[in-house]
Design a protein around this motif. Structure first.
Motif, short mmCIF file in Angstrom:
data_model
loop_
_atom_site.label_atom_id
_atom_site.label_comp_id
_atom_site.label_asym_id
_atom_site.label_seq_id
_atom_site.Cartn_x
_atom_site.Cartn_y
_atom_site.Cartn_z
N ARG A 67 -4.63 -61.85 47.77
CA ARG A 67 -5.22 -60.95 46.77
C ARG A 67 -5.42 -61.75 45.49
O ARG A 67 -4.51 -62.42 45.01
N PHE A 68 -6.64 -61.66 44.94
CA PHE A 68 -6.98 -62.47 43.76
C PHE A 68 -7.31 -61.59 42.55
O PHE A 68 -7.82 -62.09 41.55
N TRP A 69 -7.05 -60.32 42.60
CA TRP A 69 -7.38 -59.41 41.50
C TRP A 69 -6.17 -58.53 41.18
O TRP A 69 -5.26 -58.38 41.98
N LYS A 70 -6.19 -57.98 39.99
CA LYS A 70 -5.15 -57.05 39.58
C LYS A 70 -5.68 -55.63 39.49
O LYS A 70 -5.10 -54.70 40.04
N ALA A 71 -6.80 -55.43 38.79
CA ALA A 71 -7.32 -54.08 38.53
C ALA A 71 -8.55 -53.81 39.38
O ALA A 71 -9.39 -54.68 39.60
N VAL A 72 -8.62 -52.58 39.88
CA VAL A 72 -9.78 -52.13 40.65
C VAL A 72 -10.34 -50.88 39.98
O VAL A 72 -9.59 -49.96 39.65
N ASP A 73 -11.66 -50.88 39.73
CA ASP A 73 -12.28 -49.67 39.22
C ASP A 73 -13.71 -49.60 39.73
O ASP A 73 -14.16 -50.43 40.51
N VAL A 74 -14.44 -48.55 39.31
CA VAL A 74 -15.84 -48.42 39.65
C VAL A 74 -16.62 -48.16 38.37
O VAL A 74 -16.07 -47.67 37.38
N ALA A 75 -17.90 -48.52 38.39
CA ALA A 75 -18.74 -48.33 37.21
C ALA A 75 -20.18 -48.12 37.64
O ALA A 75 -20.63 -48.66 38.66
N ALA A 76 -20.90 -47.31 36.86
CA ALA A 76 -22.33 -47.11 37.13
C ALA A 76 -23.04 -48.46 37.06
O ALA A 76 -22.75 -49.29 36.20
N ASP A 77 -23.98 -48.64 38.01
CA ASP A 77 -24.70 -49.92 38.08
C ASP A 77 -26.10 -49.62 38.59
O ASP A 77 -26.30 -49.42 39.78
N GLY A 78 -27.07 -49.60 37.69
CA GLY A 78 -28.42 -49.24 38.09
C GLY A 78 -28.45 -47.81 38.61
O GLY A 78 -27.96 -46.88 37.97
N ASP A 79 -28.99 -47.64 39.82
CA ASP A 79 -29.06 -46.32 40.44
C ASP A 79 -27.83 -46.01 41.28
O ASP A 79 -27.77 -44.97 41.93
N GLY A 80 -26.85 -46.92 41.29
CA GLY A 80 -25.68 -46.71 42.13
C GLY A 80 -24.39 -46.91 41.36
O GLY A 80 -24.36 -46.87 40.12
N TRP A 81 -23.32 -47.13 42.14
CA TRP A 81 -21.99 -47.33 41.57
C TRP A 81 -21.37 -48.57 42.17
O TRP A 81 -21.37 -48.74 43.39
N ALA A 82 -20.88 -49.44 41.31
CA ALA A 82 -20.30 -50.71 41.75
C ALA A 82 -18.78 -50.60 41.84
O ALA A 82 -18.14 -49.98 41.00
N VAL A 83 -18.23 -51.23 42.87
CA VAL A 83 -16.80 -51.47 42.94
C VAL A 83 -16.53 -52.73 42.11
O VAL A 83 -17.29 -53.71 42.20
N ARG A 84 -15.45 -52.73 41.33
CA ARG A 84 -15.17 -53.88 40.48
C ARG A 84 -13.72 -54.32 40.65
O ARG A 84 -12.80 -53.51 40.65
N LEU A 85 -13.55 -55.61 40.77
CA LEU A 85 -12.23 -56.23 40.83
C LEU A 85 -12.07 -57.08 39.57
O LEU A 85 -12.76 -58.09 39.41
N ASP A 86 -11.20 -56.64 38.68
CA ASP A 86 -11.06 -57.29 37.38
C ASP A 86 -12.42 -57.45 36.70
O ASP A 86 -12.74 -58.47 36.08
N GLY A 87 -13.25 -56.41 36.85
CA GLY A 87 -14.55 -56.39 36.19
C GLY A 87 -15.67 -57.06 36.95
O GLY A 87 -16.83 -56.99 36.53
N ARG A 88 -15.36 -57.71 38.08
CA ARG A 88 -16.39 -58.40 38.86
C ARG A 88 -16.66 -57.64 40.15
O ARG A 88 -15.74 -57.11 40.79
#
Length: 253
Positions: A26-47
């Motif tokens: 595992r190379f990340w600490k935080a997981v979140d989602v964010a609006a991205d264009g017409d969809g929603w992105a999964v993000r690992l430490d913001g990436r």
């Protein structure tokens, strides 16, 4: 299915995610989602993580993105792809199903031609009665709601179905977006039934209930002869996949 990666969790883990001999940490600490264009992105430490084909992991709804994000958040010290079923569905939709929609719809429609709900046992009478009572309402639903009229047979000898019903099933599959089509392409072979797959996709039945309907003959045999631990484990894994598909379709809205 022949045109998309194997959907058995363990096979998909081997073929859908090309792990090196060293287990990936595992190379990340935080997981979140964010609006991205017409969809929603999964993000690992913001990436945004990438699919096996190196596409960005973008989902069509926030709920679907959160379902995938939960896979990543639930990983321990090492990544275990077999415990990431929503991620597997998303990657399959993005990388493969988007490229072979017609072929995937053909394979879904083929199940309407040999739907398990159409093949009643020849004996014993109690099993035949149980199948008829449980499956008949769902054949009626398919005919009433979608114009998919399927003929019933007894035994294992194939009975051809009306080309119009098969074509209607195909059209319903093609009307779905890539993510819902991927879910349907997973549900139909899991259940052995285009009718139950469509009912699950449309929220007419839950995953566990659809799975139990698909295996009435197995349940009958288990009542007669019992079930060993290995078979019970396989059944539990398949039931869990059906339940995940229910959440997947609900998340897609």
């Amino acid at each position: 299915m022949s045109h998309i990666p194997p959907l058995d969790p363990n096979v998909a883990a081997r073929k859908g995610f090309r792990e090196s001999e060293e287990r990936l940490k595992r190379f990340w600490k935080a997981v979140d989602v964010a609006a991205d264009g017409d969809g929603w992105a999964v993000r690992l430490d913001g990436r945004v993580p990438k699919t096996p084909a190196h596409a960005r992991m973008i989902l069509p709804t926030e709920a679907a993105a959160r379902l995938v994000a939960a896979d990543w958040a639930g990983q321990g010290e090492f990544i275990d792809p077999a415990t990431m079923p929503a991620t597997r569905l998303a990657a399959t939709a993005i990388d493969r199903v988007s490229q072979v929609r017609e072929a995937v719809a053909d394979e879904i429609a083929a199940f309407a031609g040999s739907d398990c709900l159409c093949y009643l046992a020849e004996a014993p009478a109690s099993l035949v009665s149980e199948q008829a009572q449980a499956w008949g309402p769902w054949r009626d639903w398919a005919a009433r709601t979608h114009g998919i009229t399927l003929e019933v047979a007894q035994g294992i000898i194939h009975r051809p179905q009306a080309p119009e019903s098969i074509a209607r099933t195909r059209a319903l599959a093609l009307a779905l977006d890539d993510f819902a089509l991927t879910g349907l392409a997973t549900a139909v072979p899991l259940l052995g039934s285009a009718v139950l797959g469509l009912a699950l996709q449309q929220g007419e039945i839950g995953g566990a209930a659809a799975f139990e309907l698909s295996r009435i003959d197995e349940i009958f045999q288990e009542r007669q002869w019992g079930v060993d631990d290995e078979a019970a484990e396989r059944t539990a894994a398949r039931r869990a996949e059906a339940e995940l598909l229910e959440r997947w379709f609900r998340a897609l809205g």
